[in-house]
Design a protein around this motif. Sequence first.
Motif, PDB file in Angstrom:
ATOM      1  N   SER A 274       8.439   3.292  12.652  1.00 50.50           N
ATOM      2  CA  SER A 274       9.081   2.125  12.777  1.00 50.50           C
ATOM      3  C   SER A 274      10.791   2.210  12.818  1.00 50.50           C
ATOM      4  O   SER A 274      11.134   3.347  12.154  1.00 50.50           O
ATOM      5  CB  SER A 274       8.621   0.910  11.919  1.00 50.50           C
ATOM      6  OG  SER A 274       8.760   1.336  10.845  1.00 50.50           O
TER       7      SER A 274
ATOM      8  N   THR B 157       4.740   2.529  22.246  1.00 52.20           N
ATOM      9  CA  THR B 157       5.802   1.740  21.637  1.00 52.20           C
ATOM     10  C   THR B 157       5.500   0.212  21.996  1.00 52.20           C
ATOM     11  O   THR B 157       5.379   0.051  22.821  1.00 52.20           O
ATOM     12  CB  THR B 157       7.231   2.206  21.950  1.00 52.20           C
ATOM     13  OG1 THR B 157       7.507   3.561  21.680  1.00 52.20           O
ATOM     14  CG2 THR B 157       8.042   1.425  21.249  1.00 52.20           C
TER      15      THR B 157
ATOM     16  N   GLY C 273       2.535  10.014   8.634  1.00 50.28           N
ATOM     17  CA  GLY C 273       1.048  10.372   9.230  1.00 50.28           C
ATOM     18  C   GLY C 273       0.416  11.723   8.788  1.00 50.28           C
ATOM     19  O   GLY C 273       0.590  11.935   7.656  1.00 50.28           O
TER      20      GLY C 273
ATOM     21  N   ASN D 134      -0.950  12.755  14.116  1.00 50.05           N
ATOM     22  CA  ASN D 134      -1.141  11.320  14.138  1.00 50.05           C
ATOM     23  C   ASN D 134       0.076  10.781  13.175  1.00 50.05           C
ATOM     24  O   ASN D 134      -0.118  10.907  12.120  1.00 50.05           O
ATOM     25  CB  ASN D 134      -2.506  10.535  13.687  1.00 50.05           C
ATOM     26  CG  ASN D 134      -3.495  11.003  14.538  1.00 50.05           C
ATOM     27  OD1 ASN D 134      -3.443  11.052  15.902  1.00 50.05           O
ATOM     28  ND2 ASN D 134      -4.655  11.670  14.068  1.00 50.05           N
TER      29      ASN D 134
ATOM     30  N   SER E  13       2.693   7.319  12.748  1.00 48.76           N
ATOM     31  CA  SER E  13       3.057   6.135  13.127  1.00 48.76           C
ATOM     32  C   SER E  13       4.667   5.847  12.429  1.00 48.76           C
ATOM     33  O   SER E  13       4.923   6.243  11.506  1.00 48.76           O
ATOM     34  CB  SER E  13       2.334   5.100  12.164  1.00 48.76           C
ATOM     35  OG  SER E  13       0.798   5.234  12.823  1.00 48.76           O
TER      36      SER E  13
ATOM     37  N   LYS F 219       7.404  -0.781  16.410  1.00 47.26           N
ATOM     38  CA  LYS F 219       6.252   0.164  16.117  1.00 47.26           C
ATOM     39  C   LYS F 219       6.175   1.181  17.140  1.00 47.26           C
ATOM     40  O   LYS F 219       5.921   0.988  18.289  1.00 47.26           O
ATOM     41  CB  LYS F 219       5.132  -0.846  15.758  1.00 47.26           C
ATOM     42  CG  LYS F 219       5.066  -1.878  14.715  1.00 47.26           C
ATOM     43  CD  LYS F 219       5.437  -1.036  13.347  1.00 47.26           C
ATOM     44  CE  LYS F 219       5.307  -2.511  12.220  1.00 47.26           C
ATOM     45  NZ  LYS F 219       6.008  -1.831  11.114  1.00 47.26           N
ATOM     46  N   GLN F 220       5.827   2.155  16.656  1.00 49.63           N
ATOM     47  CA  GLN F 220       5.398   3.529  17.727  1.00 49.63           C
ATOM     48  C   GLN F 220       4.315   4.175  17.034  1.00 49.63           C
ATOM     49  O   GLN F 220       4.273   4.661  15.810  1.00 49.63           O
ATOM     50  CB  GLN F 220       6.848   4.378  17.731  1.00 49.63           C
ATOM     51  CG  GLN F 220       6.593   5.185  18.719  1.00 49.63           C
ATOM     52  CD  GLN F 220       8.038   6.030  18.938  1.00 49.63           C
ATOM     53  OE1 GLN F 220       8.161   7.178  18.258  1.00 49.63           O
ATOM     54  NE2 GLN F 220       8.920   5.539  19.704  1.00 49.63           N
ATOM     55  N   ASN F 221       3.452   4.605  17.853  1.00 56.01           N
ATOM     56  CA  ASN F 221       2.425   5.718  17.534  1.00 56.01           C
ATOM     57  C   ASN F 221       2.434   6.967  18.472  1.00 56.01           C
ATOM     58  O   ASN F 221       2.566   6.889  19.376  1.00 56.01           O
ATOM     59  CB  ASN F 221       1.045   4.880  17.545  1.00 56.01           C
ATOM     60  CG  ASN F 221       0.715   3.785  16.558  1.00 56.01           C
ATOM     61  OD1 ASN F 221       0.923   4.041  15.335  1.00 56.01           O
ATOM     62  ND2 ASN F 221       0.371   2.774  16.792  1.00 56.01           N
TER      63      ASN F 221
END
Length: 181
Positions: free
Chosen positions: A180, A157, A65, A176, A178, A161-163
Amino acid sequence: MEHLQAYRAAGGGKHRANKSIKARARNRRLLIAAAVLFGAGIAATESSAQSGPFAPLAGSWSGGGTVTLDDGSTERIRCRAKYAPIGPTMEMSLTCASDAYKFNLGANVKAEGGAIAGSWSETSRNISGSLQGRGSGGSYELVASTAGFNANISLKTSGNKQNVTMRADSQFRGANISMSK
Protein backbone atom coordinates in the motif's frame (compact mmCIF):
# COMPACT_ATOMS: atom_id res chain seq x y z
CA MET A 1 15.58 72.76 4.04
CA GLU A 2 18.53 73.66 1.82
CA HIS A 3 20.01 70.34 2.71
CA LEU A 4 16.98 68.46 1.33
CA GLN A 5 16.99 70.52 -1.88
CA ALA A 6 20.69 69.79 -2.43
CA TYR A 7 20.08 66.10 -1.77
CA ARG A 8 17.24 65.98 -4.33
CA ALA A 9 19.24 67.98 -6.87
CA ALA A 10 22.10 65.47 -6.61
CA GLY A 11 19.62 62.70 -7.38
CA GLY A 12 18.22 64.47 -10.46
CA GLY A 13 15.27 65.92 -8.57
CA LYS A 14 14.24 62.57 -7.21
CA HIS A 15 14.58 61.27 -3.70
CA ARG A 16 17.22 58.49 -3.68
CA ALA A 17 15.16 56.31 -1.36
CA ASN A 18 12.58 56.00 -4.16
CA LYS A 19 15.18 54.17 -6.31
CA SER A 20 15.79 51.47 -3.71
CA ILE A 21 12.06 51.03 -3.09
CA LYS A 22 11.47 50.65 -6.83
CA ALA A 23 14.39 48.22 -7.16
CA ARG A 24 13.08 46.11 -4.28
CA ALA A 25 9.60 46.05 -5.83
CA ARG A 26 11.07 45.02 -9.22
CA ASN A 27 13.19 42.28 -7.56
CA ARG A 28 10.15 41.04 -5.66
CA ARG A 29 8.15 40.84 -8.94
CA LEU A 30 11.04 38.93 -10.59
CA LEU A 31 11.20 36.49 -7.67
CA ILE A 32 7.44 35.93 -7.81
CA ALA A 33 7.59 35.37 -11.57
CA ALA A 34 10.48 32.90 -11.15
CA ALA A 35 8.55 31.05 -8.42
CA VAL A 36 5.45 30.85 -10.64
CA LEU A 37 7.50 29.51 -13.57
CA PHE A 38 9.25 26.99 -11.31
CA GLY A 39 5.90 25.88 -9.88
CA ALA A 40 4.43 25.55 -13.37
CA GLY A 41 7.39 23.37 -14.38
CA ILE A 42 6.87 21.10 -11.37
CA ALA A 43 3.14 20.93 -12.04
CA ALA A 44 3.78 19.99 -15.67
CA THR A 45 6.18 17.25 -14.56
CA GLU A 46 3.70 15.93 -12.00
CA SER A 47 0.95 16.11 -14.60
CA SER A 48 3.06 14.04 -17.00
CA ALA A 49 3.76 11.52 -14.25
CA GLN A 50 0.11 11.32 -13.30
CA SER A 51 -1.17 10.67 -16.81
CA GLY A 52 -0.51 7.69 -19.01
CA PRO A 53 -0.80 3.94 -18.64
CA PHE A 54 1.32 3.72 -15.47
CA ALA A 55 -0.22 6.64 -13.53
CA PRO A 56 -2.00 4.44 -10.94
CA LEU A 57 1.40 3.07 -9.85
CA ALA A 58 3.15 6.40 -9.23
CA GLY A 59 4.90 6.76 -5.91
CA SER A 60 6.33 4.64 -3.12
CA TRP A 61 4.70 1.45 -1.86
CA SER A 62 5.51 -0.97 0.97
CA GLY A 63 4.13 -4.18 2.37
CA GLY A 64 4.81 -7.86 2.62
CA GLY A 65 3.98 -11.34 1.54
CA THR A 66 5.61 -14.69 0.92
CA VAL A 67 8.27 -16.08 -1.39
CA THR A 68 8.22 -19.75 -2.46
CA LEU A 69 11.50 -21.54 -3.20
CA ASP A 70 12.09 -24.61 -5.42
CA ASP A 71 11.94 -27.02 -2.47
CA GLY A 72 8.40 -25.81 -1.74
CA SER A 73 9.35 -23.88 1.40
CA THR A 74 7.92 -20.42 1.91
CA GLU A 75 9.28 -17.43 3.75
CA ARG A 76 7.67 -14.19 4.79
CA ILE A 77 9.12 -11.14 3.05
CA ARG A 78 8.92 -7.36 3.45
CA CYS A 79 8.93 -5.26 0.28
CA ARG A 80 9.36 -1.69 -0.91
CA ALA A 81 8.56 -0.50 -4.41
CA LYS A 82 8.99 2.82 -6.17
CA TYR A 83 7.34 3.64 -9.48
CA ALA A 84 8.30 6.73 -11.49
CA PRO A 85 6.03 7.02 -14.55
CA ILE A 86 6.45 9.77 -17.11
CA GLY A 87 3.83 9.58 -19.85
CA PRO A 88 4.10 6.20 -21.59
CA THR A 89 7.36 5.21 -19.82
CA MET A 90 8.17 4.12 -16.28
CA GLU A 91 11.16 3.29 -14.13
CA MET A 92 10.52 1.03 -11.17
CA SER A 93 12.36 -0.71 -8.37
CA LEU A 94 11.20 -3.49 -6.06
CA THR A 95 13.25 -4.70 -3.10
CA CYS A 96 12.07 -7.63 -1.00
CA ALA A 97 13.81 -9.46 1.84
CA SER A 98 13.27 -12.22 4.37
CA ASP A 99 15.69 -13.61 6.95
CA ALA A 100 17.40 -15.76 4.30
CA TYR A 101 16.32 -14.36 0.93
CA LYS A 102 16.57 -10.99 -0.83
CA PHE A 103 15.97 -9.66 -4.33
CA ASN A 104 16.40 -6.24 -5.92
CA LEU A 105 14.41 -5.91 -9.10
CA GLY A 106 14.59 -2.87 -11.36
CA ALA A 107 12.84 -2.24 -14.67
CA ASN A 108 12.36 0.33 -17.40
CA VAL A 109 9.23 -0.10 -19.50
CA LYS A 110 7.29 1.66 -22.21
CA ALA A 111 3.65 1.22 -23.19
CA GLU A 112 2.30 1.56 -26.71
CA GLY A 113 -1.40 0.95 -26.88
CA GLY A 114 -2.00 -1.93 -24.49
CA ALA A 115 1.43 -3.51 -25.17
CA ILE A 116 4.27 -3.10 -22.69
CA ALA A 117 7.94 -3.77 -23.44
CA GLY A 118 11.16 -3.05 -21.63
CA SER A 119 14.07 -4.43 -19.68
CA TRP A 120 14.64 -5.63 -16.12
CA SER A 121 17.59 -6.46 -13.89
CA GLU A 122 18.03 -8.23 -10.58
CA THR A 123 21.15 -6.73 -9.02
CA SER A 124 21.81 -9.20 -6.18
CA ARG A 125 22.17 -12.04 -8.72
CA ASN A 126 23.56 -9.92 -11.55
CA ILE A 127 20.99 -11.03 -14.13
CA SER A 128 18.90 -9.05 -16.58
CA GLY A 129 16.50 -9.60 -19.42
CA SER A 130 13.44 -8.39 -21.25
CA LEU A 131 9.87 -7.66 -20.18
CA GLN A 132 6.86 -8.13 -22.45
CA GLY A 133 3.19 -7.92 -21.67
CA ARG A 134 -0.06 -6.04 -21.68
CA GLY A 135 -1.94 -3.76 -19.36
CA SER A 136 -3.12 -0.33 -18.35
CA GLY A 137 -5.16 1.40 -15.69
CA GLY A 138 -3.56 -0.46 -12.80
CA SER A 139 -3.76 -4.03 -14.13
CA TYR A 140 -0.71 -5.55 -15.86
CA GLU A 141 0.31 -9.04 -17.01
CA LEU A 142 4.00 -9.37 -17.88
CA VAL A 143 6.61 -12.00 -18.69
CA ALA A 144 10.19 -11.42 -17.55
CA SER A 145 12.70 -13.56 -19.39
CA THR A 146 16.40 -14.18 -19.88
CA ALA A 147 18.48 -17.25 -20.76
CA GLY A 148 17.31 -20.06 -18.46
CA PHE A 149 14.69 -18.01 -16.62
CA ASN A 150 11.06 -17.03 -17.24
CA ALA A 151 8.65 -15.46 -14.78
CA ASN A 152 5.02 -14.45 -15.12
CA ILE A 153 4.18 -11.28 -13.24
CA SER A 154 0.69 -10.07 -12.45
CA LEU A 155 0.34 -6.62 -10.94
CA LYS A 156 -3.03 -5.22 -9.90
CA THR A 157 -3.51 -1.80 -8.34
CA SER A 158 -6.71 -0.35 -6.94
CA GLY A 159 -6.50 2.98 -5.15
CA ASN A 160 -3.71 2.74 -2.57
CA LYS A 161 -3.60 -1.10 -2.58
CA GLN A 162 -1.45 -3.25 -4.84
CA ASN A 163 -1.00 -7.00 -5.31
CA VAL A 164 1.99 -8.48 -7.11
CA THR A 165 2.10 -12.17 -8.00
CA MET A 166 5.20 -13.76 -9.57
CA ARG A 167 5.54 -17.33 -10.84
CA ALA A 168 8.90 -18.60 -12.11
CA ASP A 169 10.55 -21.77 -13.38
CA SER A 170 13.75 -21.56 -11.33
CA GLN A 171 15.09 -21.74 -7.77
CA PHE A 172 12.74 -18.86 -7.06
CA ARG A 173 9.28 -20.33 -7.68
CA GLY A 174 7.19 -17.31 -6.90
CA ALA A 175 6.04 -14.55 -4.64
CA ASN A 176 2.74 -13.10 -3.45
CA ILE A 177 3.09 -9.52 -2.29
CA SER A 178 0.53 -7.02 -1.00
CA MET A 179 1.56 -3.37 -0.69
CA SER A 180 0.00 0.00 0.00
CA LYS A 181 1.00 3.65 -0.40
